[in-house]
Design an enzyme around this catalytic site. Structure first.
Site, PDB file in Angstrom:
ATOM      1  N   ASP A  67       0.803  -1.230   0.000  1.00 16.72           N
ATOM      2  CA  ASP A  67       0.000   0.000   0.000  1.00 16.72           C
ATOM      3  C   ASP A  67       0.835   1.278   0.000  1.00 16.72           C
ATOM      4  O   ASP A  67       0.300   2.344  -0.293  1.00 16.72           O
ATOM      5  CB  ASP A  67      -0.947  -0.004   1.217  1.00 16.72           C
ATOM      6  N   ARG A  86      -2.244   4.666   9.190  1.00 14.46           N
ATOM      7  CA  ARG A  86      -1.165   4.176   8.325  1.00 14.46           C
ATOM      8  C   ARG A  86      -0.274   5.305   7.830  1.00 14.46           C
ATOM      9  O   ARG A  86       0.733   5.065   7.172  1.00 14.46           O
ATOM     10  CB  ARG A  86      -1.750   3.371   7.154  1.00 14.46           C
ATOM     11  N   HIS A 162     -10.189  -2.222  -1.295  1.00 15.00           N
ATOM     12  CA  HIS A 162      -9.256  -1.774  -2.322  1.00 15.00           C
ATOM     13  C   HIS A 162      -9.687  -2.352  -3.677  1.00 15.00           C
ATOM     14  O   HIS A 162     -10.377  -3.383  -3.720  1.00 15.00           O
ATOM     15  CB  HIS A 162      -7.833  -2.289  -2.042  1.00 15.00           C
ATOM     16  N   CYS A 249      -1.169  -7.565  -0.840  1.00 16.85           N
ATOM     17  CA  CYS A 249      -0.685  -6.434  -0.028  1.00 16.85           C
ATOM     18  C   CYS A 249       0.512  -6.803   0.852  1.00 16.85           C
ATOM     19  O   CYS A 249       1.175  -5.929   1.408  1.00 16.85           O
ATOM     20  CB  CYS A 249      -1.790  -5.790   0.773  1.00 16.85           C
TER      21      CYS A 249
HETATM   22  N1  GLY Z   1      -5.326  -3.756   7.788  1.00 12.07           N
HETATM   23  C1  GLY Z   1      -4.942  -3.365   6.481  1.00 12.07           C
HETATM   24  C2  GLY Z   1      -5.701  -2.179   6.043  1.00 12.07           C
HETATM   25  O1  GLY Z   1      -6.895  -2.137   6.242  1.00 12.07           O
HETATM   26  O2  GLY Z   1      -5.152  -1.251   5.526  1.00 12.07           O
END
Ligand code: GLY
Length: 254
Positions: A67, A86, A162, A249
């Protein structure tokens, strides 16, 4: 052909990873490590040199390295994750990406983009608009692609986390497809392998050189991919599934 892959070991903090399926429970740390070892083994078996980064406990989801960068033949893009927990993961991947790429580009605010929303088909990239990737981020990526003689197009999404939660390009014009993408005209030109609702998680497969990695627990998907002429390796990602993670991912492949 992919020569390289980058993975990051899962940390104990993975139990705090973002999840849309809390009913599946928390990942078991011992099993996440075993499954990660097997995943790395599968990539190596496919002929890929795997760079293994240490776990980073500050970021629960940081084992999902796909990602935070988009790696192409000519350049890499450091993304800007849309999920607030994130943000910052992209900074800790830069050093290792620099070892492989001279041409580095960046998605900048107010653009957000996560690699799980980017599907490469030759020199064209499909970019999903999701809760993580916004229109500005997608446009920034399209401009970068143009600069290097490549192209990109936007795909609206409504249900999937995604884009690649529901699509996997297996090369040779073959696309695994499920749910909201089955009737999407963007993908009309592909020969499609349809994934049924019961095995929706297995739409997230990856083609790695001569093999397709398929998640465990998806017998119909496995048979369909074999029937299409591919060699299959089954990899168990049950613990990563609990936190929205899948085969794609868990690595950057280039
Ligand atoms: N746990 C991975 C995400 O949702 O980005």
């Amino acid at each position: 052909m992919f020569k390289n892959a980058i993975v990051r070991r899962p940390g104990h903090s993975l139990v705090n990873g973002i999840t849309s399926t809390p009913e599946l429970g928390k990942p078991d740390y011992g099993l996440t490590i075993k499954q990660h070892d097997a995943y790395i083994g599968a990539l190596r078996f496919c002929g890929v040199e795997v760079t293994v980064l240490q776990a980073d406990e500050r970021f629960p989801d940081s084992c999902f390295v796909e990602d935070v960068a988009v790696c192409t033949k000519k350049f890499a893009v450091i993304t800007n994750p849309g999920a607030s927990s994130r943000k910052g993961e992209e900074k800790v991947i830069i050093e290792v990406i620099k070892k492989f790429y001279n041409n580095l580009e960046y998605i900048k605010e107010p653009g957000t983009l996560e690699g799980g929303d980017v599907m490469m088909v030759g020199e064209h990239f499909y970019i999903g608009l999701s809760k993580r990737t916004n229109r500005e981020g997608a446009h920034q990526l399209i401009e970068v692609l143009k600069k290097y003689g490549m192209s990109g197009s936007i795909v609206e999404t409504s249900e999937m986390l995604h884009l690649k939660s529901g699509l996997a390009y297996l090369e040779d014009n073959i696309l695994l497809v499920t749910g909201e993408f089955i009737n999407n005209l963007e993908f009309k030109k592909f020969n499609k392998i349809m994934i049924e609702e019961e095995e929706i998680y297995s739409a997230n497969c990856i083609r790695v050189n001569d093999y397709v990695l398929v998640p465990a627990g998806s017998p119909e998907t496995k048979e369909k991919i074999k029937a299409a002429g591919f060699k299959v390796i089954v990899v168990d990602t049950s613990e990563y599934r609990k936190v929205n993670g899948g085969l794609s991912c868990l690595s950057l492949r280039f």
